[in-house]
Design a protein around this motif. Structure first.
Motif, short mmCIF file in Angstrom:
data_model
loop_
_atom_site.label_atom_id
_atom_site.label_comp_id
_atom_site.label_asym_id
_atom_site.label_seq_id
_atom_site.Cartn_x
_atom_site.Cartn_y
_atom_site.Cartn_z
N TYR A 29 -31.34 -65.80 -21.85
CA TYR A 29 -31.47 -64.99 -20.64
C TYR A 29 -30.99 -63.57 -20.92
O TYR A 29 -29.92 -63.35 -21.50
N TYR A 30 -31.81 -62.60 -20.47
CA TYR A 30 -31.54 -61.19 -20.68
C TYR A 30 -31.53 -60.47 -19.34
O TYR A 30 -32.25 -60.83 -18.42
N CYS A 31 -30.74 -59.39 -19.26
CA CYS A 31 -30.81 -58.53 -18.09
C CYS A 31 -31.39 -57.18 -18.49
O CYS A 31 -31.45 -56.84 -19.68
N ASN A 32 -31.84 -56.44 -17.50
CA ASN A 32 -32.36 -55.11 -17.75
C ASN A 32 -32.43 -54.33 -16.45
O ASN A 32 -32.04 -54.87 -15.38
N LYS A 33 -32.91 -53.10 -16.53
CA LYS A 33 -32.98 -52.24 -15.36
C LYS A 33 -34.25 -51.39 -15.39
O LYS A 33 -34.86 -51.21 -16.44
N ASP A 34 -34.62 -50.91 -14.22
CA ASP A 34 -35.71 -49.95 -14.11
C ASP A 34 -35.54 -49.22 -12.78
O ASP A 34 -34.62 -49.52 -12.02
N THR A 35 -36.43 -48.30 -12.50
CA THR A 35 -36.27 -47.50 -11.30
C THR A 35 -36.53 -48.30 -10.02
O THR A 35 -35.89 -48.06 -9.00
N THR A 36 -37.45 -49.25 -10.08
CA THR A 36 -37.75 -50.10 -8.93
C THR A 36 -37.91 -51.55 -9.38
O THR A 36 -38.14 -51.82 -10.56
N THR A 37 -37.83 -52.49 -8.44
CA THR A 37 -38.03 -53.89 -8.80
C THR A 37 -39.47 -54.15 -9.25
O THR A 37 -39.71 -54.96 -10.14
N ALA A 38 -40.42 -53.42 -8.66
CA ALA A 38 -41.83 -53.60 -9.06
C ALA A 38 -42.03 -53.21 -10.53
O ALA A 38 -42.73 -53.91 -11.27
N ARG A 39 -41.45 -52.12 -10.94
CA ARG A 39 -41.56 -51.71 -12.34
C ARG A 39 -40.77 -52.66 -13.23
O ARG A 39 -41.23 -53.02 -14.32
N LEU A 40 -39.61 -53.07 -12.79
CA LEU A 40 -38.77 -53.94 -13.62
C LEU A 40 -39.49 -55.25 -13.92
O LEU A 40 -39.42 -55.77 -15.04
N LYS A 41 -40.18 -55.81 -12.94
CA LYS A 41 -40.86 -57.10 -13.13
C LYS A 41 -41.86 -57.08 -14.27
O LYS A 41 -42.14 -58.11 -14.88
N LYS A 42 -42.40 -55.91 -14.57
CA LYS A 42 -43.39 -55.81 -15.66
C LYS A 42 -42.73 -56.04 -17.01
O LYS A 42 -43.40 -56.36 -17.98
N GLY A 43 -41.43 -55.82 -17.10
CA GLY A 43 -40.72 -56.09 -18.35
C GLY A 43 -41.06 -55.15 -19.48
O GLY A 43 -40.92 -55.51 -20.65
N GLU A 44 -41.48 -53.93 -19.15
CA GLU A 44 -41.93 -53.00 -20.20
C GLU A 44 -40.82 -52.07 -20.64
O GLU A 44 -41.04 -50.88 -20.86
N MET A 45 -39.60 -52.62 -20.77
CA MET A 45 -38.48 -51.81 -21.19
C MET A 45 -38.36 -51.80 -22.70
O MET A 45 -38.72 -52.78 -23.38
N ASP A 46 -37.86 -50.71 -23.26
CA ASP A 46 -37.76 -50.58 -24.71
C ASP A 46 -36.52 -51.25 -25.27
O ASP A 46 -36.52 -51.69 -26.42
N TYR A 47 -35.44 -51.29 -24.47
CA TYR A 47 -34.17 -51.78 -24.99
C TYR A 47 -33.79 -53.09 -24.31
O TYR A 47 -33.92 -53.22 -23.09
N TRP A 48 -33.33 -54.03 -25.14
CA TRP A 48 -32.86 -55.32 -24.63
C TRP A 48 -31.53 -55.65 -25.31
O TRP A 48 -31.32 -55.34 -26.48
N GLY A 49 -30.66 -56.31 -24.57
CA GLY A 49 -29.41 -56.77 -25.15
C GLY A 49 -29.62 -58.02 -25.98
O GLY A 49 -30.75 -58.42 -26.26
N LYS A 50 -28.52 -58.66 -26.35
CA LYS A 50 -28.59 -59.87 -27.17
C LYS A 50 -28.87 -61.12 -26.36
O LYS A 50 -29.28 -62.14 -26.91
N GLY A 51 -28.65 -61.06 -25.07
CA GLY A 51 -28.91 -62.21 -24.22
C GLY A 51 -27.81 -63.25 -24.30
O GLY A 51 -26.88 -63.17 -25.10
N THR A 52 -27.95 -64.26 -23.44
CA THR A 52 -27.02 -65.39 -23.44
C THR A 52 -27.84 -66.68 -23.36
O THR A 52 -28.78 -66.77 -22.56
N LEU A 53 -27.51 -67.64 -24.19
CA LEU A 53 -28.30 -68.87 -24.31
C LEU A 53 -27.88 -69.89 -23.26
O LEU A 53 -26.70 -70.23 -23.14
N VAL A 54 -28.86 -70.38 -22.53
CA VAL A 54 -28.67 -71.47 -21.58
C VAL A 54 -29.44 -72.68 -22.08
O VAL A 54 -30.64 -72.60 -22.32
N THR A 55 -28.72 -73.78 -22.25
CA THR A 55 -29.34 -75.03 -22.70
C THR A 55 -29.10 -76.10 -21.65
O THR A 55 -27.94 -76.38 -21.31
N VAL A 56 -30.18 -76.66 -21.12
CA VAL A 56 -30.09 -77.71 -20.11
C VAL A 56 -30.54 -79.01 -20.76
O VAL A 56 -31.72 -79.19 -21.06
N SER A 57 -29.58 -79.89 -20.96
CA SER A 57 -29.89 -81.14 -21.66
C SER A 57 -28.84 -82.19 -21.34
O SER A 57 -27.67 -81.86 -21.12
N SER A 58 -29.26 -83.43 -21.35
CA SER A 58 -28.33 -84.53 -21.14
C SER A 58 -27.83 -85.06 -22.47
O SER A 58 -27.03 -85.99 -22.51
#
Length: 122
Positions: free
Chosen positions: A93-122
Motif C-alpha cells: 500500500y502506497y500513499c500519494n498526493k495531487d491537487t484534486t481527488t479526481a487527478r489523484l485517482k489517475k495515479g499519474e504521479m512521478d514519485y512514490w514511497g516504499k509502501g507498506t506490505l499488508v498480508t491477509v492470510s490464515s
C-alpha cells in the motif's frame, strides 16, 4: 517530496489494520491525499482519496464499506482504516498526493514511497 507509509503487517481474514502515511516536502493541507495498492504481479490500483480539507472522500468499489480514509493536516498524515480484510486485499500500500481527488485517482504521479506490505492470510 517524501511519503513514509507504515502500519502494514500480517492479519487474518476478517481482521483490521490502520495504515499511516507521513508526508513532507510540500504543503500537505493544500493537496488531496490518497492510497493505492499493488498486489504481486498486478498493476498499482487506486484505493481511496480524501480532499485537502476532508470535505469529500472517494473509494474503489472493492473497498467501499470496509475501508475509511482520514487525514490530520496538523500532523501532515493520512490514514487508512481497513476492516473486514480479505485475502485479495494483500498488497503493498502506497500513499500519494495531487491537487484534486479526481487527478489523484489517475495515479499519474512521478514519485512514490516504499509502501507498506499488508498480508491477509490464515
Amino acid at each position: 517530496v517524501q511519503f513514509v507509509e507504515s502500519g502494514g503487517g500480517l492479519v487474518q481474514p476478517g481482521g483490521s489494520l490502520r495504515l499511516s502515511c507521513a508526508a513532507s516536502g510540500f504543503t500537505f493541507s493544500s493537496h488531496a491525499a490518497g492510497w493505492f495498492r499493488q498486489a504481486p504481479g498486478k498493476e498499482r490500483q487506486f484505493v481511496a482519496a480524501i480532499s485537502s480539507l476532508s470535505y469529500s472522500t472517494d473509494y474503489a468499489d472493492s473497498v467501499k464499506g470496509r475501508f475509511t480514509i482520514s487525514r490530520d493536516n496538523a500532523k501532515n498524515t493520512v490514514y487508512l482504516q481497513m476492516n473486514s480484510l480479505r485475502p485479495d486485499d494483500t498488497a503493498v500500500y502506497y500513499c500519494n498526493k495531487d491537487t484534486t481527488t479526481a487527478r489523484l485517482k489517475k495515479g499519474e504521479m512521478d514519485y512514490w514511497g516504499k509502501g507498506t506490505l499488508v498480508t491477509v492470510s490464515s
